[in-house]
Structure formats: structure tokens, C-alpha cells
Design an enzyme around this catalytic site. Structure first.
Site, PDB file in Angstrom:
ATOM      1  N   ASP A   3      19.378 -54.378  78.402  1.00 20.52           N
ATOM      2  CA  ASP A   3      19.892 -55.529  77.662  1.00 20.52           C
ATOM      3  C   ASP A   3      21.359 -55.320  77.284  1.00 20.52           C
ATOM      4  OD1 ASP A   3      17.369 -56.526  77.826  1.00 20.52           O
ATOM      5  OD2 ASP A   3      16.803 -56.061  75.759  1.00 20.52           O
ATOM      6  N   ASP A  37      22.964 -55.360  74.601  1.00 20.05           N
ATOM      7  CA  ASP A  37      23.066 -55.193  73.148  1.00 20.05           C
ATOM      8  C   ASP A  37      23.100 -53.708  72.816  1.00 20.05           C
ATOM      9  OD1 ASP A  37      20.492 -54.332  73.554  1.00 20.05           O
ATOM     10  OD2 ASP A  37      19.520 -55.997  72.507  1.00 20.05           O
ATOM     11  N   ASP A  78      20.791 -51.646  71.474  1.00 21.81           N
ATOM     12  CA  ASP A  78      19.630 -50.896  71.961  1.00 21.81           C
ATOM     13  C   ASP A  78      19.720 -50.668  73.469  1.00 21.81           C
ATOM     14  OD1 ASP A  78      18.334 -50.381  69.618  1.00 21.81           O
ATOM     15  OD2 ASP A  78      17.078 -52.167  69.673  1.00 21.81           O
ATOM     16  N   GLU A 129      13.956 -52.351  80.739  1.00 21.94           N
ATOM     17  CA  GLU A 129      13.310 -52.053  79.458  1.00 21.94           C
ATOM     18  C   GLU A 129      12.003 -52.820  79.320  1.00 21.94           C
ATOM     19  OE1 GLU A 129      15.911 -52.498  75.987  1.00 21.94           O
ATOM     20  OE2 GLU A 129      17.557 -52.839  77.383  1.00 21.94           O
TER      21      GLU A 129
END
Length: 266
Positions: free
Chosen positions: A142, A144, A146, A59
């Protein structure tokens, strides 16, 4: 002398053959499409052949920067993608040319997806698995919400024909970066997720029997007290890891955990 001239020509011919051989070996890495489609975005690896190479899809530039510094340049490449890629799921026929045409048309309308396709080297409408430039394509997002969404969008892309052949042939992987770094007595460990963190806290506290009821006041107070005794760093993203941390936890084949994406039968 004539002998020296002949020798010089032999050496020159040998050098020319060597240059031609290296050019053939590197044809996947030096195609016009790749050079024109990936200006400064793809940090490629040095090996010219596919075998043993890895492409990490990350990302943005923050995670890309750490990954580019932490990787082994010989066989690991990094491709940062900006934002969330286009959702390539297409409603319509579940099979057939119509569905495939709509999906492919939607893919090619996204600059980020075109960049990814160019990096893969397979082409799109003229897809050829033999031209795949990397042995492993690793989605490294990541740990998380997102990151999970971006991972899902990338898996949706790879689930479309003809790119689903990459899944069928075992080329697509998911990296498993840690969410926490826990330090106690100057010793650090990396923890995958919240559940694993709780298990670790019980283990180091000597309460391995876990008889405290989860969610109870006693449980919450116990967890709070134990957390205060530890130094717990939560990684908001891969960009928060320095290159050494990213190498040790996610890039190093000796330490990392990766999941291969595959279709289930049934």
C-alpha cells in the site's frame, strides 16, 4: 491389422514424449516443496518457464483478492503475505559465515518467509539462482506508512545473503500504486502521492506559476477551495481498488511505473 497396431504405438509413444517434455518444462512450478508449502496461498501463473513471468508480493488477502482477479494469469502470479514479516536484520559480523548463518536461521523461523522462499523456488541453504521461478519479483504494498514498513522489511530480507543475488541480477522491483483517484467532469486520473496531487490541482486550476507561498493562509484556502471542486478518493490500501483499477494503475505493463531495486556503487 499390423499397420494399425504399429501406428497406434507410434502415436502413443509420441504422446508420452510430449507429456514428458511438458513435465520437464513445468518442473519449477510442480516441485514437491511448492505444492506442500503453498496450500492455496500462491496464485501461480500458467507459463512453465521463468522468462517473462512476474510474482507480485502483496499485503494480505484483501489486496491479494483484487490482484488475483486483475492480473493476467498467463504470466502474472500473486502471493499474499499475512501481516508484517519478520525483521531479518541480524546484528553481528557484517560479513562472513557467522552473519549469514544467523540471518538464515532467523529467516527459517518465520512461516511467512518460508512461504516466500518456497514460492521463489531457489531454496535457502542450498540456494540456486537457476531454479528461480519468476523473472520479476515485485513488492506491491500500500502507498501508506504501513505499506512502506512492509516494503522495508521485504527489502531487508532480500538484502541478506544468499537472496541478495536476486537484487544483484535485477530481479527485484517495487510497484508504484497511486494514492489518489481524482475525478473531474466524469474523467478520472490517478495520482501517485500528496506532492503530485498538489501539482495536479495547480495545473487544473490555471495557477501553474505556483506563486502562492506554500503553508500560508492564502495557500491553504486556495487548496481547500480547489479540493472542493474535485472528487478526490484516497486509497487506504490496494484492497480498496477494484480489479480493473489495480490492473490499469499497477499491473498493466503499458501503464504502470515500477522501480528496479539495485545496489549503488561507491
Amino acid at each position: 491389422s499390423i499397420a494399425k497396431i504399429v501406428l497406434a504405438k507410434v502415436i502413443q509413444a509420441a504422446m508420452a514424449r510430449d507429456v514428458a517434455r511438458k513435465a520437464r518444462e513445468n518442473v519449477r512450478r510442480k516441485g514437491a516443496l511448492e505444492l506442500s508449502g503453498l496450500p492455496g496461498k500462491l496464485a501461480d501463473c500458467q507459463i512453465g518457464k521463468q522468462e517473462g513471468t512476474e510474482l507480485f508480493i502483496v499485503e494480505g488477502d484483501s489486496a491479494g483478492g483484487s490482484a488475483k482477479q486483475g492480473r493476467v494469469r498467463e504470466y502474472q502470479a500473486v502471493l499474499p503475505l499475512r501481516g508484517k514479516i519478520l525483521n531479518t536484520f541480524v546484528n553481528g559480523k557484517s560479513n562472513g559465515d557467522d552473519h549469514a548463518t544467523k540471518a538464515l536461521s532467523k529467516m527459517m523461523s518465520s512461516n511467512e518467509i518460508v512461504t516466500l522462499i518456497n514460492a521463489l523456488g531457489t531454496g535457502s541453504k542450498d540456494f540456486n539462482l537457476d531454479n528461480l521461478r519468476y523473472d520479476k519479483i515485485v513488492i506491491m504494498t500500500d502507498a501508506d506508512v504501513d505499506g512502506s514498513h512492509i516494503r522495508t522489511l521485504l527489502l531487508t530480507f532480500f538484502n541478506n545473503y544468499p537472496f541478495n543475488q536476486l537484487i544483484e541480477n535485477g530481479h527485484i522491483y517495487l510497484a508504484q500504486p497511486p494514492l489518489f483517484k481524482v475525478t473531474k467532469s466524469n474523467k478520472s486520473v490517478y495520482i501517485k502521492d500528496e506532492k503530485s496531487l498538489e501539482e495536479y490541482i495547480f495545473k487544473v486550476s490555471g495557477k501553474a506559476d505556483k506563486k502562492i507561498k506554500k503553508g500560508s493562509l492564502e495557500y491553504n484556502k486556495f487548496m481547500q477551495d480547489q479540493r472542493e471542486k474535485l472528487s478526490i478518493q484516497r486509497f487506504k490500501g490496494l484492497g480498496e481498488m477494484n480489479p480493473e483499477e489495480l490492473w490499469q494503475t499497477t499491473l498493466n505493463p503499458e501503464n504502470r511505473t515500477m522501480l528496479r531495486v539495485q545496489y549503488t556503487k561507491g
